[in-house]
Design a protein around this motif. Structure first.
Motif, mmCIF file in Angstrom:
data_model
loop_
_atom_site.group_PDB
_atom_site.id
_atom_site.type_symbol
_atom_site.label_atom_id
_atom_site.label_comp_id
_atom_site.label_asym_id
_atom_site.label_seq_id
_atom_site.Cartn_x
_atom_site.Cartn_y
_atom_site.Cartn_z
ATOM 1 N N ALA A 165 0.829 -1.207 0.000
ATOM 2 C CA ALA A 165 0.000 0.000 0.000
ATOM 3 C C ALA A 165 0.864 1.257 0.000
ATOM 4 C CB ALA A 165 -0.938 -0.007 1.203
ATOM 5 N N GLU A 166 1.914 1.256 0.798
ATOM 6 C CA GLU A 166 2.788 2.428 0.870
ATOM 7 C C GLU A 166 3.551 2.656 -0.420
ATOM 8 O OE1 GLU A 166 5.126 1.666 4.350
ATOM 9 O OE2 GLU A 166 3.582 2.477 5.713
ATOM 10 N N ARG A 167 3.711 1.617 -1.210
ATOM 11 C CA ARG A 167 4.344 1.774 -2.527
ATOM 12 C C ARG A 167 3.351 2.257 -3.581
ATOM 13 N NH1 ARG A 167 7.867 -3.805 -3.026
ATOM 14 N NH2 ARG A 167 9.347 -3.412 -1.313
ATOM 15 N N ARG A 168 2.082 2.340 -3.212
ATOM 16 C CA ARG A 168 1.025 2.839 -4.092
ATOM 17 C C ARG A 168 0.879 1.982 -5.348
ATOM 18 N NH1 ARG A 168 -0.557 7.963 -2.698
ATOM 19 N NH2 ARG A 168 -1.246 8.396 -4.819
ATOM 20 N N VAL A 169 0.855 0.665 -5.134
ATOM 21 C CA VAL A 169 0.617 -0.229 -6.271
ATOM 22 C C VAL A 169 -0.822 -0.045 -6.750
ATOM 23 C CG1 VAL A 169 2.333 -1.880 -5.467
ATOM 24 C CG2 VAL A 169 -0.076 -2.203 -4.829
ATOM 25 N N ARG A 170 -1.097 -0.442 -7.972
ATOM 26 C CA ARG A 170 -2.415 -0.252 -8.578
ATOM 27 C C ARG A 170 -3.417 -1.312 -8.118
ATOM 28 N NH1 ARG A 170 -3.710 1.510 -13.786
ATOM 29 N NH2 ARG A 170 -2.045 3.028 -13.418
ATOM 30 N N ALA A 171 -2.948 -2.561 -8.030
ATOM 31 C CA ALA A 171 -3.819 -3.676 -7.674
ATOM 32 C C ALA A 171 -2.951 -4.832 -7.196
ATOM 33 C CB ALA A 171 -4.667 -4.109 -8.873
ATOM 34 N N VAL A 172 -3.592 -5.776 -6.516
ATOM 35 C CA VAL A 172 -2.920 -6.989 -6.058
ATOM 36 C C VAL A 172 -3.794 -8.180 -6.441
ATOM 37 C CG1 VAL A 172 -1.985 -8.260 -4.098
ATOM 38 C CG2 VAL A 172 -1.901 -5.751 -4.111
ATOM 39 N N GLY A 173 -3.179 -9.217 -6.996
ATOM 40 C CA GLY A 173 -3.927 -10.412 -7.370
ATOM 41 C C GLY A 173 -3.225 -11.666 -6.874
ATOM 42 N N SER A 174 -3.986 -12.748 -6.761
ATOM 43 C CA SER A 174 -3.400 -14.010 -6.306
ATOM 44 C C SER A 174 -4.137 -15.186 -6.918
ATOM 45 C CB SER A 174 -3.459 -14.111 -4.772
ATOM 46 O OG SER A 174 -4.766 -14.440 -4.347
ATOM 47 N N ASP A 175 -3.558 -16.378 -6.742
ATOM 48 C CA ASP A 175 -4.216 -17.602 -7.211
ATOM 49 C C ASP A 175 -5.030 -18.254 -6.103
ATOM 50 O OD1 ASP A 175 -2.062 -18.394 -5.679
ATOM 51 O OD2 ASP A 175 -1.342 -19.915 -7.076
ATOM 52 N N THR A 176 -5.265 -17.532 -5.009
ATOM 53 C CA THR A 176 -6.115 -18.004 -3.931
ATOM 54 C C THR A 176 -7.492 -17.364 -4.039
ATOM 55 O OG1 THR A 176 -5.311 -16.260 -2.459
ATOM 56 C CG2 THR A 176 -4.169 -18.379 -2.386
ATOM 57 N N ILE A 177 -8.407 -17.767 -3.179
ATOM 58 C CA ILE A 177 -9.792 -17.325 -3.305
ATOM 59 C C ILE A 177 -10.063 -16.003 -2.588
ATOM 60 C CG2 ILE A 177 -10.800 -18.451 -1.271
ATOM 61 C CD1 ILE A 177 -13.056 -19.453 -3.230
ATOM 62 N N ALA A 178 -9.138 -15.583 -1.684
ATOM 63 C CA ALA A 178 -9.371 -14.340 -0.945
ATOM 64 C C ALA A 178 -8.103 -13.520 -0.764
ATOM 65 C CB ALA A 178 -10.014 -14.634 0.406
ATOM 66 N N CYS A 179 -7.155 -13.681 -1.643
ATOM 67 C CA CYS A 179 -5.929 -12.874 -1.754
ATOM 68 C C CYS A 179 -5.117 -12.825 -0.465
ATOM 69 C CB CYS A 179 -6.266 -11.466 -2.247
ATOM 70 S SG CYS A 179 -4.861 -10.638 -3.036
ATOM 71 N N ASP A 180 -5.267 -11.796 0.362
ATOM 72 C CA ASP A 180 -4.412 -11.627 1.539
ATOM 73 C C ASP A 180 -4.990 -12.263 2.795
ATOM 74 O OD1 ASP A 180 -6.427 -9.406 1.467
ATOM 75 O OD2 ASP A 180 -5.540 -8.968 3.420
ATOM 76 N N THR A 181 -6.185 -12.846 2.711
ATOM 77 C CA THR A 181 -6.913 -13.310 3.892
ATOM 78 C C THR A 181 -6.502 -14.726 4.287
ATOM 79 O OG1 THR A 181 -8.810 -12.045 3.071
ATOM 80 C CG2 THR A 181 -9.203 -13.576 4.894
ATOM 81 N N PRO A 182 -5.934 -14.927 5.480
ATOM 82 C CA PRO A 182 -5.658 -16.297 5.921
ATOM 83 C C PRO A 182 -6.968 -17.022 6.236
ATOM 84 C CG PRO A 182 -4.411 -14.668 7.197
ATOM 85 C CD PRO A 182 -5.474 -13.936 6.464
ATOM 86 N N VAL A 183 -7.080 -18.252 5.765
ATOM 87 C CA VAL A 183 -8.272 -19.072 6.017
ATOM 88 C C VAL A 183 -7.813 -20.492 6.315
ATOM 89 C CG1 VAL A 183 -10.493 -19.872 5.144
ATOM 90 C CG2 VAL A 183 -9.582 -17.677 4.350
ATOM 91 N N ILE A 184 -8.389 -21.098 7.356
ATOM 92 C CA ILE A 184 -8.089 -22.488 7.650
ATOM 93 C C ILE A 184 -9.377 -23.190 8.073
ATOM 94 C CG2 ILE A 184 -7.364 -21.921 10.021
ATOM 95 C CD1 ILE A 184 -5.420 -24.338 9.795
ATOM 96 N N ALA A 185 -9.687 -24.280 7.390
ATOM 97 C CA ALA A 185 -10.900 -25.067 7.658
ATOM 98 C C ALA A 185 -12.140 -24.188 7.680
ATOM 99 C CB ALA A 185 -10.748 -25.832 8.962
ATOM 100 N N GLY A 186 -12.170 -23.204 6.791
ATOM 101 C CA GLY A 186 -13.335 -22.341 6.681
ATOM 102 C C GLY A 186 -13.354 -21.173 7.646
ATOM 103 N N GLU A 187 -12.378 -21.093 8.554
ATOM 104 C CA GLU A 187 -12.324 -19.982 9.502
ATOM 105 C C GLU A 187 -11.554 -18.823 8.884
ATOM 106 O OE1 GLU A 187 -10.646 -18.807 13.962
ATOM 107 O OE2 GLU A 187 -10.646 -20.895 13.287
ATOM 108 N N GLU A 188 -12.273 -17.739 8.601
ATOM 109 C CA GLU A 188 -11.699 -16.559 7.947
ATOM 110 C C GLU A 188 -11.114 -15.628 8.996
ATOM 111 O OE1 GLU A 188 -13.335 -12.709 5.377
ATOM 112 O OE2 GLU A 188 -14.713 -14.278 6.052
ATOM 113 N N MET A 189 -9.868 -15.194 8.785
ATOM 114 C CA MET A 189 -9.214 -14.267 9.701
ATOM 115 C C MET A 189 -9.272 -12.848 9.131
ATOM 116 S SD MET A 189 -6.015 -16.737 10.686
ATOM 117 C CE MET A 189 -6.331 -18.481 11.024
#
Length: 245
Positions: A165-189
């Motif tokens: 964010a501090e580098r002012r990037v335009r967008a962030v993408g990933s091959d996961t279903i919720a990008c930066d969000t840790p998830v384990i056994a359906g528990e969303e953090m």
């Protein structure tokens, strides 16, 4: 102008387009609370004299982008159709996050990303797009345990989210279903990208990308969302131009 178009065409012929989107079909993984994708061949040659399918899906189906209104209640004016059509067209840097071997529910820190950038010899900067390759698309399936992909993934610590964010990037993408969000056994953090540092600063989030492992460190990324009125996001057809070998 003709010379410019000719030069652009010549440059593009020196590149290969890498498709970064999964096929849209029935039974693909989805975020557990989102509606399923339904594709129905409602019009056919025998009955109607031509062929056409009906598609029912949520805005966050398959490869897609999140707009701020999706997760930030104070930004309901920042829906997907207000962004220019080339907002997701920019130089991109692919991060081999899989090297960090993060497990579902774990967070990758800023220090880990900085060390990864040293290995890569590059880093995403202002106006560029971050692509995070967790090698998570290996779990994408339309049969068997498709819910593992939907309910498990590593994510990012707040300092890592803030770094981009501090580098002012335009967008962030990933091959996961919720990008930066840790998830384990359906528990969303807590998702610091969706709620604190990215979407609130118009850094759009793309999810469920594929073939990121086929990209070099740098490429030119292109994706265009559908122009959905009051859209919380949109499916996209992302691809990247990379130099031919």
């Amino acid at each position: 102008m003709p010379d410019l178009i000719t030069s652009l065409r010549e440059l593009l012929t020196q590149c290969e387009a890498v498709d970064l989107s999964p096929v849209l079909e029935n039974d693909i993984p989805r975020w557990p609370t989102h509606p399923p994708l339904v594709i129905q061949p409602t019009v056919n040659w025998k009955h109607d004299g031509y062929y056409c399918q009906t598609v029912f899906m949520g805005e966050h189906t398959g490869a897609h982008v999140d707009a701020p209104a999706h997760q930030v209640s104070s930004m309901m004016e920042s829906t997907i159709e207000v962004y220019p059509p080339d907002y997701l067209c920019a130089p991109a840097v692919t991060y081999p996050m899989h090297r960090l071997n993060a497990k579902p529910g774990q967070r990758i820190t800023a220090d880990q990303i900085l060390r990864l950038e040293e290995e890569m010899g590059d880093a995403a900067g202002e106006g560029e797009i971050v692509l995070m390759d967790f090698h998570w698309f290996q779990y994408w399936t339309t049969s068997g345990d498709w819910k593992f992909y939907a309910k498990n993934e590593p994510g990012l610590a707040e300092d890592a989210v803030r770094l981009f964010a501090e580098r002012r990037v335009r967008a962030v993408g990933s091959d996961t279903i919720a990008c930066d969000t840790p998830v384990i056994a359906g528990e969303e953090m807590e998702s610091y990208g969706h709620h604190v540092h990215w979407l609130p600063n118009h850094i759009l989030i793309m999810e469920e990308l594929q073939n990121l492992d086929k990209l070099p460190v740098r490429c030119y990324f292109i994706a265009t969302p559908l122009k959905i009125k009051n859209g919380s996001g949109s499916p996209i057809r992302p691809f990247a131009f990379v130099p031919r070998n």
